[in-house]
Design an enzyme around this catalytic site. Structure first.
Site, PDB file in Angstrom:
ATOM      1  N   GLU A  45     -17.054   4.658 -18.185  1.00  0.00           N
ATOM      2  CA  GLU A  45     -18.008   4.619 -18.109  1.00  0.00           C
ATOM      3  C   GLU A  45     -17.790   3.847 -16.960  1.00  0.00           C
ATOM      4  OE1 GLU A  45     -22.373   3.654 -20.013  1.00  0.00           O
ATOM      5  OE2 GLU A  45     -21.329   5.399 -20.982  1.00  0.00           O
ATOM      6  N   LYS A 135     -26.971  10.969 -26.024  1.00  0.00           N
ATOM      7  CA  LYS A 135     -26.575   9.502 -26.814  1.00  0.00           C
ATOM      8  C   LYS A 135     -27.319   8.694 -27.575  1.00  0.00           C
ATOM      9  CE  LYS A 135     -25.515   5.321 -24.362  1.00  0.00           C
ATOM     10  NZ  LYS A 135     -26.025   3.919 -22.951  1.00  0.00           N
TER      11      LYS A 135
END
Length: 224
Positions: A45, A135
């Site tokens: 990411e 998340k």
């Protein structure tokens, strides 16, 4: 859910980790991403706080796209940025917050979106919007007990804690029921040292091996 979207989430779940790249410049960001991927972590990411993050993603998608890289964009705060990231090659979008416009845009293009949540209310709202994985952020504040407690009333939630995750506490997170973890500085600055890309590569491999061992052990203890 599209087949590709399912496959991306399944691959992240199998390895159990998303590596987060934050860097002071594009060259450092690119080298970190390379070392992490070569160390065996396919989900990388690139945070939007990295200078020229879009260009880094384009280059990574071009270089590693056919080699199994699962490229993501992080710290995506609005739908305009999310769209730019998707066009640059991002296959999933991660945010520190729950922005409904970002979620809707990702749903429109069948791209996994992992918005940040810090409460059960936010988690349930995310699920209502069609989010598959949330998340848990900030992980160092909420802790493994948050994940464990939430899975009591919401056992079908898939949570990826980020923030404060390190090789030393992986066991706690997965025992609590984490779907995967997001790891940044513990990977990119092993031992607090910046710029040692061989150490980054070694750490990535060690983390992958450790997660595999933890998941195998936990699986063996699960009722059949």
């Amino acid at each position: 859910m599209s087949i590709k979207k399912y496959e991306i989430l399944q691959k992240i779940h199998e390895k159990g980790i998303v590596a987060i790249v934050r860097a002071k410049d594009a060259e450092t960001g690119s080298k970190l991403a390379d070392a992490i991927f070569e160390g065996g972590i396919p989900a990388v990411e690139v945070a939007m706080t990295v200078p020229n993050a879009i260009e880094i993603m384009k280059e990574m998608a071009k270089t590693y796209g056919s080699k199994g890289l699962i490229l993501g964009a992080g710290t995506v705060l609005d739908s305009e940025t999310a769209r730019q990231c998707i066009l640059a090659g991002a296959e999933y979008i991660v945010a520190p917050n729950l922005n409904e416009d970002v979620v809707r845009l990702c749903n429109r293009y069948a791209v996994p979106c992992m918005p940040g949540v810090g409460s059960v209310t936010e988690l349930l709202r995310a699920l209502e919007l069609g989010v598959d994985v949330v998340k848990v952020f900030p992980g160092e504040v909420l802790g493994p007990n948050f994940v464990k407690a939430v899975l009591g009333p919401v056992p079908y939630a898939k949570m990826m804690p980020t923030g404060g995750v390190s090789p030393d506490n992986l066991d706690e997170w997965f025992k609590a029921g984490a779907f995967a973890v997001g790891m940044g500085s513990a990977l990119t600055k092993p031992g607090g040292v910046e710029g040692d890309y061989e150490a980054v590569k070694r750490t990535a491999k060690e983390v992958v091996d450790k997660i595999a061992e933890i998941k195998k052990r936990l699986g063996a203890k699960s009722p059949k």
